[in-house]
Enzyme design. Structure first.
Site, mmCIF file in Angstrom:
data_model
loop_
_atom_site.group_PDB
_atom_site.id
_atom_site.type_symbol
_atom_site.label_atom_id
_atom_site.label_comp_id
_atom_site.label_asym_id
_atom_site.label_seq_id
_atom_site.Cartn_x
_atom_site.Cartn_y
_atom_site.Cartn_z
ATOM 1 N N GLY A 416 -6.491 -5.393 -10.190
ATOM 2 C CA GLY A 416 -5.144 -5.234 -9.639
ATOM 3 C C GLY A 416 -4.610 -6.537 -9.093
ATOM 4 N N GLY A 418 -0.951 -7.954 -6.828
ATOM 5 C CA GLY A 418 0.323 -7.596 -6.215
ATOM 6 C C GLY A 418 0.767 -8.642 -5.230
ATOM 7 N N GLY A 419 1.717 -8.251 -4.360
ATOM 8 C CA GLY A 419 2.274 -9.194 -3.408
ATOM 9 C C GLY A 419 1.249 -9.686 -2.405
ATOM 10 N N GLY A 421 -2.053 -10.044 -2.980
ATOM 11 C CA GLY A 421 -3.054 -10.883 -3.628
ATOM 12 C C GLY A 421 -3.689 -10.157 -4.799
ATOM 13 C CB VAL A 423 -7.570 -5.517 -6.059
ATOM 14 C CG1 VAL A 423 -8.656 -4.537 -5.638
ATOM 15 C CG2 VAL A 423 -6.421 -5.480 -5.067
ATOM 16 C CE LYS A 436 -6.543 -3.630 -1.475
ATOM 17 N NZ LYS A 436 -5.271 -3.036 -1.125
ATOM 18 C CG ASP A 533 4.013 -1.477 0.713
ATOM 19 O OD1 ASP A 533 5.065 -0.973 0.277
ATOM 20 O OD2 ASP A 533 3.325 -2.273 0.065
#
Length: 683
Positions: A416, A418-419, A421, A423, A436, A533
């Site tokens: 993964g 995203g914003g 970082g 995963v 993470k 979030d």
């Protein structure tokens, strides 16, 4: 005459013995293995010949209940020897015209669950809770044989309130609610009360309540002062092989069972263990075997070689009956290949050659010594800067070294991005984890980081992804979480190659349990933690589709203040407009985001960030114009019989989306309403 009776009596005795043997050595062949998703292992069973006396289960309306009762069974376990059932509460309600007396308006919660004496209320898992103002309640057990008193013992507590505002949500320490541990040996679900004058409190506490409940499954709410008297509570029961009068002098034990030939341990490779809660005994598979010790051939050999994490072997592993062998291959040796690696046995010439090579390697090591020393110093500096000295004193968080996580941080393990970082999925300390790694743009608050991580690591809830530890030897600390196998709710809803079927019951369970997780973090722990979030991408699903909320508290680690941030953090498609305009994050911000999640789950349409979120706008327009929302629902679940149910879910969502944050419900309220909806659908 005597000669005629002798063979007849022998025949009858032989038949009785055979029947008794059959009753204690029954197998599960031809018996119903489960009911309503609950496994039914022998000695429990459904139907004639499928259970041992006292362990009968009935499958009614698609769910298991204790035979002869309406008590719903949640779980049956052989190891540990436990079962979980829903038991009624005890209560008494005072007369409005004479609030000193209940006038027989009471129910002591008695059941007939233990007619054969096989159960004891678990003192290690349960507690006694008493609710009310000016209330004394207690639980009692059956009398001991030969005693003049009607109960073997009683235990209870007193609860008092000065006024309607005295009791507080989440507190059960004597004001409106009290609780005590229970002793072992409790046989029954029975409660009683002392009557006190309720004249001054009839409007907010007209009744007294007492119940047993799983310690981890109840949190007091002030609204419980007017609890539904039909409510039931989850309770753990310890079970054992006992005789019906097992609280008397006739105590059944392993020694007595062996002496009388009544041993219920039918499988080879099994043994008898005396019960730890009351008289009686249980059967366990021997070391190296697993399965059901109450069934013939129920204990089977464990292949230890197939589970090297639990049964290590640094040599050649060979499975045997009841254990496993581990030997070094030819030319290698070890003091114990189960605990230390096998090393090669070298001749003298090979040792000399290796010694010379080792000398060269030492020189090479010295050449790089200063470089390595500099790297280690850099890692120590990061460790101190990131609060390592504070975190290493905390027992709830594990601190991983950079070398621990290095094998995981490979592109092949990336799952993964995203914003926050990247995963990565990997294995550390024998457990599968998600690591993470923040990107360079994520600036963690270094001063607050140690305290926030300690708080998050102490959170324990079945619907929140557990933070296991962190790595501090890098500029931006890496976080290590438990790994959740089925991915995110977003992937399961919208991924084209996902073949999982999400029926209405599954979606409702996801919403209900996610709301419970959010409510827990908002109002049921000492330090309130906001998410900031909430979205389907941050709701992960385990192998049973039970949701676990991820990234809880990350907003607090990233923000410049506890609740205010100069940089808005989160997915704009699910963001509270109040938070977007003011930069102030509150628990009602999470409520708004959860409302969008509800709409996405019942419509299977993605929320989008635009001037007007099309998904939210579509539902709001239907509500404002009084139009039907049927066309907005996902066709897979929008059956005629469920339209009313889906409309109720949409109503809850739209209340969460109220632009006036003060008018939105709390997550505790949302969780409670979803629970009631679920119960109404599956009573």
């Amino acid at each position: 005459m005597l000669r005629l009776w002798t063979p007849l009596m022998l025949l009858l005795l032989f038949g009785a013995a055979a029947a008794a043997t059959a009753a204690t050595t029954a197998t599960t062949r031809g018996c119903q293995p489960s009911c309503g998703g609950v496994d039914i292992p022998y000695p429990f069973g459904i139907g004639a010949g499928c259970f041992r006396k006292g362990f009968e289960i009935e499958c009614i309306n698609g769910g298991p209940v204790l035979a002869g009762t309406s008590l719903r069974v949640l779980k049956l376990s052989l190891d540990p020897d436990e079962s979980q059932v829903m038991l009624p509460i005890g209560w008494e309600c005072y007369n409005a015209s004479d609030p000193i007396d209940t006038y027989n308006n009471w129910d002591y919660g008695e059941t007939t669950m233990n007619n054969d004496g096989v159960y004891r209320i678990s003192n290690t898992h349960n507690m006694l809770v008493v609710i009310g103002c000016n209330t004394m309640g207690y639980a009692a057990s059956k009398p001991t044989k030969g005693s003049n008193y009607k109960y073997a013992y009683e235990t209870g507590c007193i609860s008092f309130c000065n006024n309607s505002a005295s009791a507080q949500d989440g507190l059960c320490d004597g004001v409106g609610c009290c609780h005590v541990n229970i002793p072992p040996g409790l046989t029954d679900n029975y409660f009683n009360f002392h009557e006190y004058d309720h004249s001054a409190m009839m409007d907010y506490s007209p009744c007294d309540y007492a119940f047993l409940v799983d310690r981890n499954n109840y949190t007091f709410q002030r609204s419980d002062l007017k609890m539904n008297t039909n409510r039931t509570m989850p309770v753990w029961l310890d079970w054992a092989i006992r005789v019906n009068d097992s609280i008397s002098d006739d105590i059944l034990s392993c020694k007595q069972a062996a002496k009388t030939g009544q041993d219920a341990c039918a499988s080879a490779h099994s043994g008898c263990v005396n019960s730890t809660n009351g008289p009686g005994y249980n059967c366990k598979c021997s070391k190296g075997y697993e399965g059901n010790a109450y069934v013939v051939d129920g204990c089977t050999n464990i292949d230890e070689c197939a589970d090297p994490a639990k049964y290590p072997c640094y040599g050649v592993c060979k499975d045997t009956q009841g254990w496993y062998g581990c030997e070094c291959p030819a030319g290698y040796r070890s003091h114990d290949p189960r605990t230390e690696p096998c090393t090669q046995q070298f001749p003298l010439a090979a040792q000399i050659s290796i010694g010379a090579t080792g000398g060269i390697l030492v020189l090479a090591f010295l050449a790089f010594f200063f470089v390595l020393r500099k790297e280690k110093q850099k890692a120590r500096d990061f460790y101190r800067k990131n609060g390592g000295l504070t975190l290493e004193k905390a027992r709830t968080i594990k601190i991983y070294t950079r070398d621990n996580l290095k094998p995981i941080l490979k592109s092949s393990n990336l799952i993964g991005k995203g914003g926050f970082g990247e995963v990565y999925k990997g294995v550390v300390d024998g457990a599968t984890v998600a690591v993470k790694k923040p990107n360079g743009r994520s600036v963690l608050e270094k001063e607050q980081f140690p305290n926030e991580v300690i708080i998050l690591s102490q959170v324990s809830h079945k619907n929140i992804v557990r933070l296991l530890g962190c790595c501090l030897e890098v500029d931006n600390p890496m976080l290590v979480y438990e790994f959740i196998p089925k991915g995110s709710l977003e992937d399961n809803l919208h991924s084209a190659d996902n073949e999982e079927i999400l029926d209405l019951d599954v979606r409702l369970s996801i919403l209900e349990e996610s709301a419970q997780g959010l409510a827990y973090m908002h109002s049921q722990i000492h330090n309130k933690i906001l998410h900031g979030d909430v979205k389907p991408a941050n709701i992960l699903l385990d192998e049973n589709f039970s949701p676990k909320i991820a990234d809880f508290g990350i907003s607090r680690l990233l923000a410049k203040g506890k609740y205010h941030t100069a940089n808005i953090i989160g997915d704009m498609s699910y963001m509270d407009p109040v938070y977007l305009q003011s930069g102030r994050l509150t628990d009602k911000s999470d409520v708004y985001s959860f409302g969008v999640v509800i709409l996405e789950l019942i419509s299977r349409k993605s929320a989008t960030h635009s001037e007007n979120n099309s998904l939210v706008r579509s539902f709001l327009e239907c509500q404002q114009k009084g139009k039907s929302m049927t066309e907005l629902f996902d066709k897979e679940i929008a059956t005629t019989g469920d339209l009313g149910f889906l409309n109720k879910l949409a109503e809850i969502a739209l209340e969460c989306l109220n632009l006036d944050a003060d008018q939105r419900p709390s997550m505790t309220d949302v969780a409670g309403r979803l629970l009631m909806l679920h119960r109404s659908r599956n009573p």
